[in-house]
Motif scaffolding. Structure first.
Motif, PDB file in Angstrom:
ATOM      1  N   THR A  55      95.221  14.324  68.558  1.00 16.35           N
ATOM      2  CA  THR A  55      93.968  13.750  68.062  1.00 16.35           C
ATOM      3  C   THR A  55      94.143  13.059  66.710  1.00 16.35           C
ATOM      4  OG1 THR A  55      93.338  15.848  67.011  1.00 16.35           O
ATOM      5  CG2 THR A  55      92.580  15.490  69.268  1.00 16.35           C
ATOM      6  N   SER A  56      95.373  12.789  66.329  1.00 11.12           N
ATOM      7  CA  SER A  56      95.630  12.248  64.983  1.00 11.12           C
ATOM      8  C   SER A  56      95.406  10.746  64.856  1.00 11.12           C
ATOM      9  CB  SER A  56      97.064  12.592  64.558  1.00 11.12           C
ATOM     10  OG  SER A  56      97.211  13.979  64.393  1.00 11.12           O
ATOM     11  N   VAL A 102      93.138  22.648  67.013  1.00  8.32           N
ATOM     12  CA  VAL A 102      92.299  21.569  66.472  1.00  8.32           C
ATOM     13  C   VAL A 102      91.350  22.066  65.393  1.00  8.32           C
ATOM     14  CG1 VAL A 102      92.395  20.145  68.552  1.00  8.32           C
ATOM     15  CG2 VAL A 102      90.628  21.899  68.349  1.00  8.32           C
ATOM     16  N   ASN A 103      91.140  23.369  65.325  1.00 10.27           N
ATOM     17  CA  ASN A 103      90.261  23.918  64.286  1.00 10.27           C
ATOM     18  C   ASN A 103      90.924  23.945  62.909  1.00 10.27           C
ATOM     19  OD1 ASN A 103      88.000  24.536  66.000  1.00 10.27           O
ATOM     20  ND2 ASN A 103      89.193  26.238  66.823  1.00 10.27           N
ATOM     21  N   ASN A 104      92.234  23.752  62.882  1.00  6.13           N
ATOM     22  CA  ASN A 104      92.952  23.761  61.608  1.00  6.13           C
ATOM     23  C   ASN A 104      93.022  22.355  61.010  1.00  6.13           C
ATOM     24  OD1 ASN A 104      93.405  26.523  61.723  1.00  6.13           O
ATOM     25  ND2 ASN A 104      95.318  26.285  62.852  1.00  6.13           N
ATOM     26  N   SER A 105      91.876  21.718  60.919  1.00  4.49           N
ATOM     27  CA  SER A 105      91.818  20.328  60.450  1.00  4.49           C
ATOM     28  C   SER A 105      92.146  20.191  58.966  1.00  4.49           C
ATOM     29  CB  SER A 105      90.424  19.746  60.713  1.00  4.49           C
ATOM     30  OG  SER A 105      89.425  20.523  60.065  1.00  4.49           O
ATOM     31  N   GLU A 106      92.085  21.284  58.224  1.00  2.00           N
ATOM     32  CA  GLU A 106      92.373  21.220  56.794  1.00  2.00           C
ATOM     33  C   GLU A 106      93.853  21.402  56.473  1.00  2.00           C
ATOM     34  OE1 GLU A 106      89.903  23.992  54.768  1.00  2.00           O
ATOM     35  OE2 GLU A 106      88.041  22.912  55.200  1.00  2.00           O
ATOM     36  N   ARG A 155      95.900  19.286  68.190  1.00  2.00           N
ATOM     37  CA  ARG A 155      95.644  18.697  66.875  1.00  2.00           C
ATOM     38  C   ARG A 155      96.497  17.454  66.617  1.00  2.00           C
ATOM     39  NH1 ARG A 155      97.145  19.024  61.608  1.00  2.00           N
ATOM     40  NH2 ARG A 155      98.961  20.265  62.171  1.00  2.00           N
TER      41      ARG A 155
END
Length: 227
Positions: A160-161, A58-62, A157
């Motif tokens: 959570t989209s 989830v930290n790779n949001s970019e 990730r």
């Protein structure tokens, strides 16, 4: 190249119940005296599992949509060549938790890259490795979302989209099934009278869902595990 084994994939949106049914499939195979190869996507190899961690963090949001699609394809290229094709060539049954249909649904429809673009990214990755049977656990996205919410773990990730994303994913799967009804069973245009994707309603108790899957496996795996 025709596989000497039998390649099964299990598909469905997040919350559709894949983990439960894959566990039941494993028990079923062992009861029949079959020792299948189980793998998953993304993952299934040491390299693939590292890619999986990157994709789902989830930290790779970019992360850009194209990056996501290529990472899935990279993991797929590894597991196809390291696990799936060698096992099929040995005459084994291979069962994979997700395959390229997931990329078509999630990146093609969900992320809006388009199915043709995603297939062009994955054509070489799959190396002409086509599932003999794909079981699609068909569950309305709203119901699937409710199941995800009550899980006792953090969301990844993809989970959570957002609802709109998962709606597009679901209808992407439905469009694949509609194409199959026209006889198109794979993304290179190959046709067949035998459906590759079998849709199983998943809005029922797990045992009822399993009974439907068992009937499908009984029919498609005649002869396997028998002396």
């Amino acid at each position: 190249m025709k596989n000497r084994g039998f390649f099964i994939t299990v598909e469905g949106g997040d919350g559709a119940g894949k983990s439960t049914q894959l566990s039941k499939i494993k028990e079923y195979m062992h009861e029949r005296g079959i020792d299948p190869v189980f793998t998953r996507e993304p993952g299934g190899t040491e390299i693939g599992e590292k890619i999986r961690t990157i994709i789902l963090d989830v930290n790779n949001s970019e992360m850009k949509n194209h990056t996501e699609a290529y990472l899935y394809a990279a993991s797929r290229a590894q597991v196809v060549r390291q696990v799936i094709k060698p096992s099929l060539e040995e005459g084994k049954i291979v069962i994979c938790d997700r395959f390229v249909d997931s990329s078509i649904a999630y990146q093609g429809y969900g992320r809006g890259l388009g199915p043709d673009k995603v297939w062009s990214i994955n054509k070489d990755a799959v190396d002409d490795c086509v599932p003999d049977l794909t079981i699609f656990l068909d569950l309305d996205p709203d119901q699937a979302s409710q199941r995800v919410e009550v899980r006792n773990r953090s969301k990844d990730r993809l989970e959570t989209s957002g609802g709109d994303f998962h709606d597009r994913v679901y209808w992407g799967y439905r469009e694949m099934i509609e194409n199959q009804e026209k006889g198109i069973v794979w993304y290179d245009g190959r046709v067949s009278d035998i459906p590759r994707i079998v849709s199983v309603p998943a809005n029922r108790p797990p045992d009822e869902v399993w009974n439907s899957i068992k009937d499908i496996l009984d029919e498609r795996l005649k002869g396997f595990g028998e002396e």
